[in-house]
Write a protein that holds these residues in place. Structure first.
Motif, PDB file in Angstrom:
ATOM      1  N   ASN A   1      -4.911-136.217 -24.847  1.00 39.99           N
ATOM      2  CA  ASN A   1      -3.991-135.342 -24.165  1.00 39.99           C
ATOM      3  C   ASN A   1      -2.835-136.279 -24.053  1.00 39.99           C
ATOM      4  O   ASN A   1      -2.985-137.341 -23.817  1.00 39.99           O
ATOM      5  N   GLU A   2      -1.401-135.454 -23.823  1.00 41.11           N
ATOM      6  CA  GLU A   2      -0.360-136.242 -23.567  1.00 41.11           C
ATOM      7  C   GLU A   2      -0.376-136.568 -22.122  1.00 41.11           C
ATOM      8  O   GLU A   2      -0.976-136.133 -21.203  1.00 41.11           O
TER       9      GLU A   2
ATOM     10  N   TYR B   1      -5.805-140.122 -37.210  1.00 37.52           N
ATOM     11  CA  TYR B   1      -5.381-138.569 -37.149  1.00 37.52           C
ATOM     12  C   TYR B   1      -6.452-137.877 -36.235  1.00 37.52           C
ATOM     13  O   TYR B   1      -6.121-137.118 -35.458  1.00 37.52           O
ATOM     14  N   GLN B   2      -7.689-137.881 -36.763  1.00 40.67           N
ATOM     15  CA  GLN B   2      -8.635-137.033 -36.166  1.00 40.67           C
ATOM     16  C   GLN B   2      -8.732-137.452 -34.615  1.00 40.67           C
ATOM     17  O   GLN B   2      -9.098-136.354 -33.917  1.00 40.67           O
ATOM     18  N   LEU B   3      -8.814-138.449 -34.242  1.00 43.79           N
ATOM     19  CA  LEU B   3      -8.873-138.998 -32.882  1.00 43.79           C
ATOM     20  C   LEU B   3      -7.567-138.602 -32.057  1.00 43.79           C
ATOM     21  O   LEU B   3      -8.093-138.050 -30.963  1.00 43.79           O
ATOM     22  N   ALA B   4      -6.561-138.520 -32.705  1.00 38.05           N
ATOM     23  CA  ALA B   4      -5.155-138.289 -31.806  1.00 38.05           C
ATOM     24  C   ALA B   4      -5.310-136.752 -31.957  1.00 38.05           C
ATOM     25  O   ALA B   4      -4.644-136.444 -30.643  1.00 38.05           O
TER      26      ALA B   4
END
Length: 92
Positions: free
Chosen positions: A31-32, A24-27
């Protein structure tokens, strides 16, 4: 394990993405992805070997004109232009 889960509760179906705290932290920092405009490209229906070109660099093509022949699974597929008036760019 992490991934997409289908959650059904009180008659409602929802897709839920399960991540570890580290994921979650990395996500949060990602960027999309931007969709690529492939409107000026002619895509082969399957991977194969380029057998021959039906055009030359700089040609103006007509709709339905043969562009090249691709051999895949022991069959030769003719790739045709999907629009008229396009100028042939670099042949690879």
């Amino acid at each position: 394990e992490t991934g997409m889960l289908k959650l059904t509760m009180y008659g409602s179906d929802e897709d839920v993405l399960v991540m570890s705290p580290g994921e979650y932290q990395l996500a949060c920092h990602m960027n999309e992805p931007k969709p690529k405009d492939l409107g000026n490209f002619v895509m082969s229906p399957m991977p194969g070997t380029l057998i021959s070109y039906g055009v030359q660099e700089g040609d103006i093509v007509e709709m339905g004109q043969e562009l090249c022949v691709v051999e895949a699974m022991k069959m030769q597929n003719v790739i045709r232009s999907h629009k008229a008036g396009a100028k042939v760019g670099k042949l690879l």
